[in-house]
Enzyme design. Structure first.
Site, PDB file in Angstrom:
ATOM      1  N   LEU A  78       7.555   3.110  10.403  1.00  0.00           N
ATOM      2  CA  LEU A  78       6.145   2.727  10.508  1.00  0.00           C
ATOM      3  C   LEU A  78       5.285   3.750   9.755  1.00  0.00           C
ATOM      4  O   LEU A  78       5.543   4.068   8.614  1.00  0.00           O
ATOM      5  CB  LEU A  78       5.750   2.583  11.979  1.00  0.00           C
ATOM      6  CG  LEU A  78       6.592   1.562  12.776  1.00  0.00           C
ATOM      7  CD1 LEU A  78       6.199   1.569  14.250  1.00  0.00           C
ATOM      8  CD2 LEU A  78       6.467   0.171  12.191  1.00  0.00           C
ATOM      9  N   SER A  79       4.264   4.295  10.414  1.00  0.00           N
ATOM     10  CA  SER A  79       3.330   5.184   9.704  1.00  0.00           C
ATOM     11  C   SER A  79       3.860   6.590   9.482  1.00  0.00           C
ATOM     12  O   SER A  79       3.185   7.403   8.841  1.00  0.00           O
ATOM     13  CB  SER A  79       1.997   5.242  10.456  1.00  0.00           C
ATOM     14  OG  SER A  79       1.255   4.062  10.234  1.00  0.00           O
ATOM     15  N   VAL A  80       5.059   6.896   9.968  1.00  0.00           N
ATOM     16  CA  VAL A  80       5.639   8.220   9.702  1.00  0.00           C
ATOM     17  C   VAL A  80       5.882   8.405   8.202  1.00  0.00           C
ATOM     18  O   VAL A  80       5.936   9.532   7.710  1.00  0.00           O
ATOM     19  CB  VAL A  80       6.939   8.416  10.507  1.00  0.00           C
ATOM     20  CG1 VAL A  80       7.601   9.747  10.179  1.00  0.00           C
ATOM     21  CG2 VAL A  80       6.636   8.370  12.007  1.00  0.00           C
ATOM     22  N   LYS A  82       3.861   8.241   6.044  1.00  0.00           N
ATOM     23  CA  LYS A  82       2.676   8.838   5.438  1.00  0.00           C
ATOM     24  C   LYS A  82       2.815  10.351   5.263  1.00  0.00           C
ATOM     25  O   LYS A  82       2.082  10.936   4.458  1.00  0.00           O
ATOM     26  CB  LYS A  82       1.438   8.475   6.265  1.00  0.00           C
ATOM     27  CG  LYS A  82       1.117   6.989   6.151  1.00  0.00           C
ATOM     28  CD  LYS A  82       0.110   6.500   7.169  1.00  0.00           C
ATOM     29  CE  LYS A  82      -0.106   4.997   6.993  1.00  0.00           C
ATOM     30  NZ  LYS A  82      -0.915   4.398   8.065  1.00  0.00           N
TER      31      LYS A  82
END
Length: 219
Positions: A78-80, A82
């Site tokens: 997911l947003s990891v 980033k």
């Protein structure tokens, strides 16, 4: 960007059998360190007992031990993604001698609707220029999905971000898609994956890397 990383650390407790403690290469642990790490691992097991979720946790100790549960199981990133994306941006900036004030053109069509995007909400859906500093802040601090894809395009795509993650020490990771693709279908969100142990290794991998100056790591 040092304020960014504590939020990402929380994300490393990813949703996904416990592995024995292992000392990192070149960092033999002392007997007391091993005892402390085992105690920590037992505490983690206790906290997770009877929870209706499959979770993975990996914590690296100063002595080089890794403690946790489900540390080598794959979980959706997911947003990891980033975090390695931000490092890939820093690598490109160093290569091109760009600075945080360097302006990047942003097209209105890159600011997708129906996704979390403080950048779009605050500045409108229009053609504009945004500094790398602001794009990084929106993307990592505020988890802006449009900012993520703008920076993903800037560095050269998901494969570049995966290669960056692997250089930082994340040997079990796959990053093949951007945020826009993940929003097309709920199941697409599970495509990018990594193991808790790999993701935990990325932090010291970045802060100890000779490829980045001290000012770059703390800016």
């Amino acid at each position: 960007m040092s304020r960014i990383f504590p939020a990402l650390l929380l994300s490393l407790a990813l949703l996904s059998p416990a592995m024995p403690l292992q000392a990192a290469e070149g960092l033999p642990a002392t007997p007391q360190a091993a005892v402390d790490a085992l105690s920590l691992e037992r505490d983690i097991h206790t906290l997770m007992r009877n929870k209706k979720a499959l979770a993975g946790v990996a914590l690296l100790t100063e002595d080089g031990l890794c403690a946790g549960v489900h540390m080598d199981a794959p979980f959706p990133l997911l947003s990891v993604i980033k975090f390695p994306l931000a490092v890939a941006v820093l690598e490109k900036m160093q290569h091109e001698q760009a600075t945080l004030t360097t302006m990047i053109p942003v097209r209105a069509e890159q600011l997708h609707t129906g996704t979390h995007s403080p950048l779009r909400d605050q500045r409108g859906r229009r053609d504009m220029e945004v500094s790398l500093e602001d794009l990084l802040r929106y993307t990592v601090t505020f988890s802006d999905n449009n900012g993520c894809d703008i920076l993903m395009e800037y560095v050269g795509g998901p494969a570049v971000v995966e290669a960056c993650a692997r250089r930082l020490g994340a040997d079990n990771v796959f990053i093949g898609h951007n945020e826009d693709w993940m929003h097309l279908n709920i199941y697409n969100q599970y495509a990018n994956w990594g193991t808790p142990r790999s993701m935990a290794r990325m932090l010291p991998g970045f802060f100890n890397s000779p490829a980045f100056s001290r000012s770059t790591r703390t800016s």
